[in-house]
Design a protein around this motif. Structure first.
Motif, mmCIF file in Angstrom:
data_model
loop_
_atom_site.group_PDB
_atom_site.id
_atom_site.type_symbol
_atom_site.label_atom_id
_atom_site.label_comp_id
_atom_site.label_asym_id
_atom_site.label_seq_id
_atom_site.Cartn_x
_atom_site.Cartn_y
_atom_site.Cartn_z
ATOM 1 N N ASP A 1 -11.023 1.512 11.446
ATOM 2 C CA ASP A 1 -10.320 0.985 12.148
ATOM 3 C C ASP A 1 -9.113 1.020 11.143
ATOM 4 O O ASP A 1 -9.269 1.116 9.989
ATOM 5 N N GLY A 2 -8.048 0.379 11.543
ATOM 6 C CA GLY A 2 -6.470 0.521 10.703
ATOM 7 C C GLY A 2 -7.397 -0.350 9.037
ATOM 8 O O GLY A 2 -6.236 -0.545 8.253
ATOM 9 N N THR A 3 -7.758 -1.063 9.231
ATOM 10 C CA THR A 3 -7.824 -2.120 8.162
ATOM 11 C C THR A 3 -9.266 -1.767 7.665
ATOM 12 O O THR A 3 -9.803 -2.253 6.617
ATOM 13 N N ASN B 1 -0.784 -5.119 -0.128
ATOM 14 C CA ASN B 1 0.300 -4.250 -0.988
ATOM 15 C C ASN B 1 -1.657 -3.469 -1.346
ATOM 16 O O ASN B 1 -1.135 -2.512 -1.338
ATOM 17 N N LEU B 2 -2.423 -4.280 -1.226
ATOM 18 C CA LEU B 2 -3.813 -3.341 -1.329
ATOM 19 C C LEU B 2 -3.884 -2.423 -0.154
ATOM 20 O O LEU B 2 -4.570 -1.067 -0.783
ATOM 21 N N LEU B 3 -3.953 -2.881 1.017
ATOM 22 C CA LEU B 3 -4.626 -1.831 2.377
ATOM 23 C C LEU B 3 -3.361 -0.621 1.943
ATOM 24 O O LEU B 3 -3.595 0.460 2.411
ATOM 25 N N VAL B 4 -2.313 -0.804 1.708
ATOM 26 C CA VAL B 4 -1.187 0.380 1.709
ATOM 27 C C VAL B 4 -1.502 2.003 0.578
ATOM 28 O O VAL B 4 -1.781 2.584 0.860
ATOM 29 N N GLU B 5 -1.909 0.809 -0.473
ATOM 30 C CA GLU B 5 -2.461 1.917 -1.142
ATOM 31 C C GLU B 5 -4.039 2.590 -1.067
ATOM 32 O O GLU B 5 -4.389 4.063 -1.303
ATOM 33 N N ILE B 6 -5.128 2.331 -0.623
ATOM 34 C CA ILE B 6 -6.317 2.032 -0.034
ATOM 35 C C ILE B 6 -6.433 2.791 1.691
ATOM 36 O O ILE B 6 -6.630 3.731 1.588
ATOM 37 N N ASP B 7 -5.496 2.448 2.137
ATOM 38 C CA ASP B 7 -5.286 3.117 3.833
ATOM 39 C C ASP B 7 -4.820 4.591 3.904
ATOM 40 O O ASP B 7 -5.517 5.807 4.015
ATOM 41 N N ASN B 8 -4.004 4.665 2.307
ATOM 42 C CA ASN B 8 -3.097 6.263 2.151
ATOM 43 C C ASN B 8 -4.145 6.979 1.679
ATOM 44 O O ASN B 8 -4.061 7.952 1.814
ATOM 45 N N TYR B 9 -5.098 6.645 0.304
ATOM 46 C CA TYR B 9 -6.112 7.466 -0.344
ATOM 47 C C TYR B 9 -7.333 7.270 1.393
ATOM 48 O O TYR B 9 -7.537 8.640 1.163
ATOM 49 N N ILE B 10 -7.397 6.641 1.858
ATOM 50 C CA ILE B 10 -8.659 6.913 2.727
ATOM 51 C C ILE B 10 -8.018 8.134 3.267
ATOM 52 O O ILE B 10 -8.848 8.977 3.717
ATOM 53 N N LYS B 11 -6.611 8.015 4.279
ATOM 54 C CA LYS B 11 -7.068 9.234 5.057
ATOM 55 C C LYS B 11 -6.658 11.028 4.443
ATOM 56 O O LYS B 11 -7.441 11.211 4.876
ATOM 57 N N LYS C 1 -11.240 1.354 -8.470
ATOM 58 C CA LYS C 1 -10.260 1.663 -9.034
ATOM 59 C C LYS C 1 -9.054 1.047 -8.004
ATOM 60 O O LYS C 1 -8.221 -0.243 -8.112
ATOM 61 N N LEU C 2 -9.215 0.906 -6.312
ATOM 62 C CA LEU C 2 -8.029 0.608 -6.209
ATOM 63 C C LEU C 2 -8.427 -1.126 -5.361
ATOM 64 O O LEU C 2 -7.713 -1.122 -4.789
ATOM 65 N N ASN C 3 -9.475 -1.267 -6.242
ATOM 66 C CA ASN C 3 -9.885 -2.971 -6.048
ATOM 67 C C ASN C 3 -10.163 -3.786 -4.857
ATOM 68 O O ASN C 3 -9.787 -3.912 -4.302
ATOM 69 N N VAL C 4 -10.925 -2.258 -4.054
ATOM 70 C CA VAL C 4 -11.775 -2.248 -2.814
ATOM 71 C C VAL C 4 -12.155 -4.122 -2.000
ATOM 72 O O VAL C 4 -12.205 -4.396 -1.603
ATOM 73 N N ALA C 5 -12.939 -4.270 -3.640
ATOM 74 C CA ALA C 5 -13.865 -5.489 -3.511
ATOM 75 C C ALA C 5 -13.209 -6.629 -3.902
ATOM 76 O O ALA C 5 -13.350 -7.772 -2.947
ATOM 77 N N ARG C 6 -11.887 -6.551 -4.514
ATOM 78 C CA ARG C 6 -10.648 -8.433 -4.005
ATOM 79 C C ARG C 6 -10.497 -7.697 -2.492
ATOM 80 O O ARG C 6 -10.248 -9.096 -2.021
ATOM 81 N N TYR C 7 -10.161 -6.990 -2.044
ATOM 82 C CA TYR C 7 -9.247 -6.604 -0.445
ATOM 83 C C TYR C 7 -10.742 -7.403 -0.044
ATOM 84 O O TYR C 7 -10.219 -7.759 1.362
ATOM 85 N N VAL C 8 -11.806 -6.773 0.225
ATOM 86 C CA VAL C 8 -12.923 -7.388 0.686
ATOM 87 C C VAL C 8 -13.308 -9.082 0.805
ATOM 88 O O VAL C 8 -13.526 -9.798 1.699
ATOM 89 N N GLU C 9 -13.094 -8.957 -0.152
ATOM 90 C CA GLU C 9 -13.417 -10.555 -0.158
ATOM 91 C C GLU C 9 -12.120 -11.633 0.157
ATOM 92 O O GLU C 9 -12.212 -12.408 1.071
ATOM 93 N N MET C 10 -10.922 -11.049 0.633
ATOM 94 C CA MET C 10 -9.980 -11.321 1.165
ATOM 95 C C MET C 10 -10.166 -11.707 2.872
ATOM 96 O O MET C 10 -10.027 -12.603 2.766
ATOM 97 N N GLN C 11 -10.535 -10.731 2.653
ATOM 98 C CA GLN C 11 -10.737 -9.980 4.477
ATOM 99 C C GLN C 11 -12.015 -11.702 5.048
ATOM 100 O O GLN C 11 -11.966 -11.514 6.223
#
Length: 551
Positions: A265-267, A497-507, A532-542
């Protein structure tokens, strides 16, 4: 105003002392107030007494002795043919509570922007209804009243809901442990527990002597036959075997990933056995992209799916050239006349993983920022009581939500069962009536799971059709989803802020992979990009967010 009229002009008023408004527990914090209110007891003609704080009755109706006026900002719905002041529920509320509301109606298109300007300027109404985004609340806590501190004393109906459903309180609490907003809208909505469902043309299957596919391999063979064997019988190779519409919520490509055990989904996160995982880095995601890239390469998948508008998507469907598609219900795409040709498909199976479907059991549908009281309000206790009055019984909530009983809804007084009806004035649509005579989902009310258990389906073919679709896909919903909670401003902004870059790239990555192909080398490049998009940090926060909801 009946009780108010009962109060004698010769009322006996006893001074019982001066007291600070007390501490509470349900609201998630202690109220600290430098002001004190004179507490009195007023005796009515029937001999009963009611505690008062200044002009406020602590319980019962009316809420205030002398009429008070408050300003509340609300979304003005474009279909509404009248103002809030003239809605029957609003008129009755003023009669019952002696509280007059001056409604500040703001068009939905500029709603959040206008709210942001109000907070920035400090020129705020007494309250804001109809929902503001969570980031606005977190950023502006100093300008909001901690309404949770008033709940136990002034909002017994709300307190009962929060005690019965403690997860509501968890979702509303801020980092300081206090609650600054009331939950509104609907606790859950089974019809909306998933957005779209995969449909297939049963008439085409019958024309070609094919069985309903149950696996991705069988589905591939069916789509191939749709392309090559003229199932619509017009002598032309004009069939589009499978289509979707990335621009419409109920028809997005991501829902097709469920056959490979992926919910995206969006997350972009999945929860498996208490662990948060990033869906687009899972091996099953790669296998799904390879499969749909194969379909696209062989002309079995609509290449315009990532770019076409909803209108273009529906236009293709109504030409009866699409064999399989995603939709809320098929009539939305192919029209009422062709609706019966299509049947819903259960999630397809693959050898990669157990199938799932993008949905949520008892999907939460409430608005955490549904109703807030600002520091501009001089008597927040009265507005807390006013909100509680609206939520004190089911009929009042439905009155605000759908209008007067008997037009759009009806109920059995003995069983408390309710259902939807259509007894509209001539020439008036459902939506026009609802938003003219009521506030709809923007009302300051919260429909609970207990309320929803009394709903019964009557004389609603489309509703029954949707229920049947949900019955098919609901067993495949993930066991857990992430509930929305308030977090600190720093966490909220970093995650966003992390999700904006991640989501744009994934799409972009998904579209390119399906349309242009994907192989091992490209997949590895993808994984490197995620690092490079720091997905690990995003997952840690989630994961931290998930853990918070389990405390």
């Amino acid at each position: 105003m009946k009780l108010k009229r009962m109060l004698s002009k010769m009322t006996t008023i006893m001074m019982v002392g001066v007291m600070l408004v007390g501490c509470t527990s349900t609201g998630g914090g202690n109220k600290e107030s430098s002001s004190s209110k004179e507490v009195t007891v007023e005796t009515a003609e029937d001999g009963t007494t009611r505690e008062m704080e200044g002009n406020l009755y602590v319980e019962g109706l009316p809420i205030v002795k002398e009429k008070e006026t408050f300003t509340i900002a609300v979304i003005g719905h474009p279909l509404a043919k009248d103002t809030y002041e003239n809605k029957p529920a609003v008129i009755k509320a003023e009669e019952d509570t002696n509280i007059k509301i001056k409604w500040m109606e703001i068009p939905s298109t500029g709603w959040q922007e206008k709210i942001n300007i109000m907070f920035a300027s400090g020129e705020l109404p007494d309250a804001i209804a109809t929902g503001i985004d969570t980031s606005s609340i977190v950023k502006n806590l100093p300008q909001l009243v901690p309404v949770g501190d008033y709940i136990d004393k002034y909002a017994p109906s709300v307190a009962e809901v929060y005690n019965q459903y403690p997860e509501i309180k968890t979702m509303l609490e801020q980092e300081d442990g206090k609650i600054y907003s009331f939950m509104t809208n609907t606790h859950s909505s089974r019809n909306d527990s998933t957005s779209g469902v995969l449909f297939i043309n049963k008439e085409w299957l019958d024309n070609l002597g094919l069985e309903v596919p149950t696996t991705v391999e069988e589905y591939y063979e069916v789509l191939k036959a749709f392309k090559e064997k003229d199932p619509n019988g017009n002598g032309m190779e004009d069939e589009i075997p499978l289509s979707f519409c990335q621009q419409f919520y109920a028809s997005q490509f991501r829902m097709l990933l469920g056959a490979f055990g992926i919910k995206d989904d969006g997350t972009h996160i999945m929860i498996e056995e208490g662990k948060v995982e990033f869906a687009p880095e899972k091996p099953e995601y790669y296998e799904a992209l390879r499969y749909y890239s194969k379909l696209a390469n062989e002309g079995l998948l609509d290449l315009e799916g990532f770019s076409q508008t909803q209108q273009q998507y529906n236009s293709k469907g109504q030409q009866m050239v699409v064999g399989s598609f995603l939709a809320f219900l098929p009539n939305a795409v192919v029209g009422d006349a062709n609706d019966s040709q299509y049947i819903p498909l259960p999630p397809l199976k693959s050898s990669v993983a157990e199938p799932i479907w993008d949905g949520a059991k008892n999907k939460f549908a409430g608005w955490s920022g549904g109703f807030v009281i600002t520091k501009a309000c001089k008597n927040p206790e009265a507005l807390v009581r006013w909100f509680d009055y609206i939520n004190s019984d089911f009929e009042t909530k439905m009155f605000w939500n759908f209008g007067e009983r008997g037009v759009l809804w009806e109920m059995n007084d003995e069983t408390r069962e309710y259902w939807y009806v259509t007894n509209l004035p001539e020439g008036v649509s459902k939506e026009e009536y609802r938003y003219s005579k009521a506030a709809g989902p923007h009302a300051p009310m919260f429909i609970t799971l207990g309320d929803l258990e009394h709903f019964v389906m009557k004389d609603d073919p489309l509703g029954k059709q949707r229920e049947a679709c949900i019955d098919i896909v609901e067993p495949y919903y993930p066991e857990e989803v992430l509930l929305p909670v308030f977090e600190s401003l720093e966490v909220t902004e970093e995650k966003a802020n992390l999700l904006v870059e991640i989501d744009n790239y994934i799409k972009n990555f998904v579209a390119q992979s399906v349309l242009s192909g994907i192989d091992d080398a490209k997949w590895q490049e993808h994984l490197d990009k995620l690092e490079k998009l720091n997905v690990a940090r995003y997952v840690e926060m989630q994961q931290a967010t998930y853990d918070k909801t389990k405390q």
